[in-house]
Scaffold this active site. Sequence first.
Site, PDB file in Angstrom:
ATOM      1  N   THR A   1       0.853  -1.187   0.000  1.00  0.00           N
ATOM      2  CA  THR A   1       0.000   0.000   0.000  1.00  0.00           C
ATOM      3  C   THR A   1       0.886   1.233   0.000  1.00  0.00           C
ATOM      4  O   THR A   1       1.936   1.266   0.637  1.00  0.00           O
ATOM      5  CB  THR A   1      -0.947  -0.003   1.224  1.00  0.00           C
ATOM      6  OG1 THR A   1      -1.819  -1.124   1.116  1.00  0.00           O
ATOM      7  CG2 THR A   1      -1.795   1.262   1.291  1.00  0.00           C
TER       8      THR A   1
ATOM      9  N   PHE B   1       1.155   5.219   0.844  1.00  0.00           N
ATOM     10  CA  PHE B   1       0.580   6.240   1.725  1.00  0.00           C
ATOM     11  C   PHE B   1       1.169   7.590   1.343  1.00  0.00           C
ATOM     12  O   PHE B   1       2.304   7.669   0.863  1.00  0.00           O
ATOM     13  CB  PHE B   1       0.933   5.942   3.186  1.00  0.00           C
ATOM     14  CG  PHE B   1       0.422   4.616   3.680  1.00  0.00           C
ATOM     15  CD1 PHE B   1      -0.769   4.538   4.383  1.00  0.00           C
ATOM     16  CD2 PHE B   1       1.121   3.443   3.428  1.00  0.00           C
ATOM     17  CE1 PHE B   1      -1.256   3.317   4.830  1.00  0.00           C
ATOM     18  CE2 PHE B   1       0.640   2.213   3.871  1.00  0.00           C
ATOM     19  CZ  PHE B   1      -0.550   2.151   4.579  1.00  0.00           C
TER      20      PHE B   1
END
Length: 363
Positions: free
Chosen positions: A263, A265
Amino acid sequence: MTEPTLSLEALRQRIDALDNDILRLISERAACAQQVAEIKAEHEPGAVFYRPEREAQVLRRIMELNQGPLDSEEMARLFREIMSACLALEQPVKVAYLGPEGTFTQQAALKHFGESAISLPMAAIDEVFREVEAGAVNYGVVPVENSTEGVINHTLDSFMDSGLRICGEVVLRIHHHLLVAETTRRDKVSRIYSHPQSFAQCRKWLDAHFPQAERVPVSSNAEAARLVKTEWHSAAIAGDMAAKLYGLAKLAEKIEDRPDNSTRFLIIGNQDVPISGEDKTSLVVAMRNQPGALHGLLEPFHRHQIDMTRLETRPSRTGVWNYVFFIDFKGHREEPRVAAMLEEVQLRAAEVKVLGSYPVGVL
Ligand SMILES: C=C(O[C@@H]1C=C(C(=O)O)C=C[C@H]1O)C(=O)O
């Protein structure tokens, strides 16, 4: 028999001597950082001490210089913590993140700013934005895209109404585990809690190993972990931070369907970050609804040989424009080639908003 003991003793003495040197050098480094802060405070009152581009350069240099036996990422992580502690000496960075405690976003925040940062959990993405806008914290950390599940629309939409800038990015490998309370047996698990994204990322594994268990979506992985603490027939899918926070046992490790599951960010703040040498820029571009609009937008990127790393379309919520594009590309807005391209895009678009130029994530 005496030989190895003696050399062991000698090695320990050598390690003690080296630790003395390391201690002295870290202290000297911290004193230098303190002086930097004094100079900054003197020259510009209210100055920001944290410099994302400088930190990225320090870490990249260390990784280049490193010759082992520790691998470069491990070495950079150690330096990350040294810098974090040096900075905290003057002014600990305050960071709001999408909570609750124990989420991957908190892990991303600490990976980026180091353990000396003060991290504060927020209940929603727009609260993270608001907290930074209000000046209650220095930076915010929000998830923006997952390699398996795609973009996080909430984050993109928050940028449309916000004047905040992107100051950095951090990419985290996401490892999910099947967690249970210490006394729970595998054959007793009839219910599994997790965030919908995590269920999606572990779907095949769950179908193969726990086809009968009820899957209950909750607001975060950390919340799932909190729930199973007191439920002996339930399990949670969550990461290491949540496992540690709630003292859970791992029934199975790394159950994500894709081993490269990660992921990305974003670090949001009020700062325009100078060039670090390896940067990315993010834009929101609004186009009028006319034939060839998208081609017209993309053409300058191609001509200036700019490497686009992401293109997302979102419906415009103002009604004035029909398309809004979120674009990420390699390069910094102050590089001449990028500046020339941006000027051309500005002529063709209804509106262009540069969300920020920032260092490519190092760790
Ligand atoms: C020391 C400085 O300030 C901070 C501390 C740093 C460090 O410890 O190396 C690097 C960048 C800043 O976040 C600086 O700007 O050089």
